[in-house]
Design a protein around this motif. Sequence first.
Motif, PDB file in Angstrom:
ATOM      1  N   PRO A 231      79.048 118.168  65.809  1.00 11.82           N
ATOM      2  CA  PRO A 231      79.378 119.350  66.860  1.00 11.82           C
ATOM      3  C   PRO A 231      78.448 119.427  68.015  1.00 11.82           C
ATOM      4  CG  PRO A 231      79.215 119.910  64.480  1.00 11.82           C
ATOM      5  CD  PRO A 231      78.631 118.334  64.467  1.00 11.82           C
ATOM      6  N   ARG A 232      77.463 118.713  67.856  1.00 11.21           N
ATOM      7  CA  ARG A 232      76.377 118.404  68.996  1.00 11.21           C
ATOM      8  C   ARG A 232      77.247 117.936  70.143  1.00 11.21           C
ATOM      9  NH1 ARG A 232      71.141 115.836  68.084  1.00 11.21           N
ATOM     10  NH2 ARG A 232      72.162 114.580  66.986  1.00 11.21           N
ATOM     11  N   ALA A 233      78.020 116.834  69.747  1.00 13.21           N
ATOM     12  CA  ALA A 233      78.847 115.934  70.942  1.00 13.21           C
ATOM     13  C   ALA A 233      79.717 117.140  71.581  1.00 13.21           C
ATOM     14  CB  ALA A 233      79.590 115.070  70.391  1.00 13.21           C
ATOM     15  N   SER A 234      80.310 118.149  70.972  1.00 11.41           N
ATOM     16  CA  SER A 234      81.390 119.189  71.539  1.00 11.41           C
ATOM     17  C   SER A 234      80.496 119.770  72.524  1.00 11.41           C
ATOM     18  CB  SER A 234      82.202 119.727  70.465  1.00 11.41           C
ATOM     19  OG  SER A 234      81.288 120.412  69.609  1.00 11.41           O
ATOM     20  N   ILE A 235      79.074 120.511  71.878  1.00  9.94           N
ATOM     21  CA  ILE A 235      78.257 121.236  72.828  1.00  9.94           C
ATOM     22  C   ILE A 235      78.022 120.595  74.144  1.00  9.94           C
ATOM     23  CG2 ILE A 235      76.055 122.223  72.806  1.00  9.94           C
ATOM     24  CD1 ILE A 235      76.256 122.620  69.832  1.00  9.94           C
ATOM     25  N   TYR A 236      77.608 119.284  74.045  1.00 12.56           N
ATOM     26  CA  TYR A 236      77.310 118.604  75.139  1.00 12.56           C
ATOM     27  C   TYR A 236      78.306 118.172  76.215  1.00 12.56           C
ATOM     28  CZ  TYR A 236      72.398 118.226  73.550  1.00 12.56           C
ATOM     29  OH  TYR A 236      71.467 118.528  72.905  1.00 12.56           O
ATOM     30  N   LEU A 237      79.574 117.974  75.512  1.00 14.57           N
ATOM     31  CA  LEU A 237      80.924 117.954  76.403  1.00 14.57           C
ATOM     32  C   LEU A 237      80.983 119.064  77.115  1.00 14.57           C
ATOM     33  CD1 LEU A 237      82.878 115.668  77.015  1.00 14.57           C
ATOM     34  CD2 LEU A 237      84.206 116.368  75.165  1.00 14.57           C
TER      35      LEU A 237
ATOM     36  N   HIS B  40      83.997 109.722  77.819  1.00 15.36           N
ATOM     37  CA  HIS B  40      83.478 108.372  77.532  1.00 15.36           C
ATOM     38  C   HIS B  40      81.898 108.230  77.538  1.00 15.36           C
ATOM     39  CE1 HIS B  40      87.668 107.309  78.712  1.00 15.36           C
ATOM     40  NE2 HIS B  40      87.429 106.409  77.652  1.00 15.36           N
ATOM     41  N   GLU B  41      81.200 108.883  78.349  1.00 17.25           N
ATOM     42  CA  GLU B  41      79.874 108.722  78.300  1.00 17.25           C
ATOM     43  C   GLU B  41      79.268 109.553  77.290  1.00 17.25           C
ATOM     44  OE1 GLU B  41      78.960 106.477  80.525  1.00 17.25           O
ATOM     45  OE2 GLU B  41      80.875 106.677  81.737  1.00 17.25           O
ATOM     46  N   ILE B  42      79.721 110.492  76.862  1.00 13.71           N
ATOM     47  CA  ILE B  42      79.229 111.556  75.848  1.00 13.71           C
ATOM     48  C   ILE B  42      79.635 110.847  74.404  1.00 13.71           C
ATOM     49  CG2 ILE B  42      79.252 113.683  74.931  1.00 13.71           C
ATOM     50  CD1 ILE B  42      79.391 114.847  77.873  1.00 13.71           C
ATOM     51  N   LEU B  43      80.971 110.590  74.187  1.00 18.11           N
ATOM     52  CA  LEU B  43      81.373 110.362  73.086  1.00 18.11           C
ATOM     53  C   LEU B  43      81.205 108.876  72.553  1.00 18.11           C
ATOM     54  CD1 LEU B  43      84.813 112.486  73.329  1.00 18.11           C
ATOM     55  CD2 LEU B  43      82.425 112.871  72.109  1.00 18.11           C
ATOM     56  N   ARG B  44      81.078 107.750  73.618  1.00 15.11           N
ATOM     57  CA  ARG B  44      81.183 106.405  73.344  1.00 15.11           C
ATOM     58  C   ARG B  44      80.237 105.999  72.138  1.00 15.11           C
ATOM     59  NH1 ARG B  44      80.066 104.400  78.429  1.00 15.11           N
ATOM     60  NH2 ARG B  44      82.350 104.394  78.701  1.00 15.11           N
ATOM     61  N   HIS B  45      78.989 106.554  72.094  1.00 11.77           N
ATOM     62  CA  HIS B  45      78.096 106.019  71.245  1.00 11.77           C
ATOM     63  C   HIS B  45      77.847 106.979  69.935  1.00 11.77           C
ATOM     64  CE1 HIS B  45      75.870 109.130  73.383  1.00 11.77           C
ATOM     65  NE2 HIS B  45      75.118 109.140  72.398  1.00 11.77           N
ATOM     66  N   ARG B  46      78.737 108.073  69.903  1.00  7.64           N
ATOM     67  CA  ARG B  46      78.734 108.989  68.923  1.00  7.64           C
ATOM     68  C   ARG B  46      79.951 108.734  67.848  1.00  7.64           C
ATOM     69  NH1 ARG B  46      75.380 113.635  70.661  1.00  7.64           N
ATOM     70  NH2 ARG B  46      75.019 113.217  72.655  1.00  7.64           N
ATOM     71  N   ILE B  47      80.719 107.773  68.322  1.00 11.48           N
ATOM     72  CA  ILE B  47      81.966 107.460  67.420  1.00 11.48           C
ATOM     73  C   ILE B  47      81.466 106.246  66.626  1.00 11.48           C
ATOM     74  CG2 ILE B  47      84.363 106.772  66.939  1.00 11.48           C
ATOM     75  CD1 ILE B  47      84.817 108.601  69.548  1.00 11.48           C
TER      76      ILE B  47
END
Length: 76
Positions: free
Chosen positions: A10-16, A42-49
């Motif tokens: 969920p933090r990824a969606s907050i930062y996105l 891409h920048e935010i999600l790349r390392h979170r998947i």
Amino acid sequence: KEYIEWGASPRASIYLTLGAKAVALLSNRDYVIPEDVRKLAHEILRHRIGLSFEADAENISSDNIIDELLKNVKSP
């Protein structure tokens, strides 16, 4: 589905969301458009998947997964 071992938190969606708001502000808008999300996804999600072994075996990267996800973001 078989290519993702674990998805973004969920933090990824907050930062996105925060990042897209910043892009909108820098573009002199007080609202976010889908293109703002696309610019940062891409920048935010790349390392979170986390990718599965199947993805690695088939040379599928996080960027490929994100590209497929972004195809579902509707444009105005």
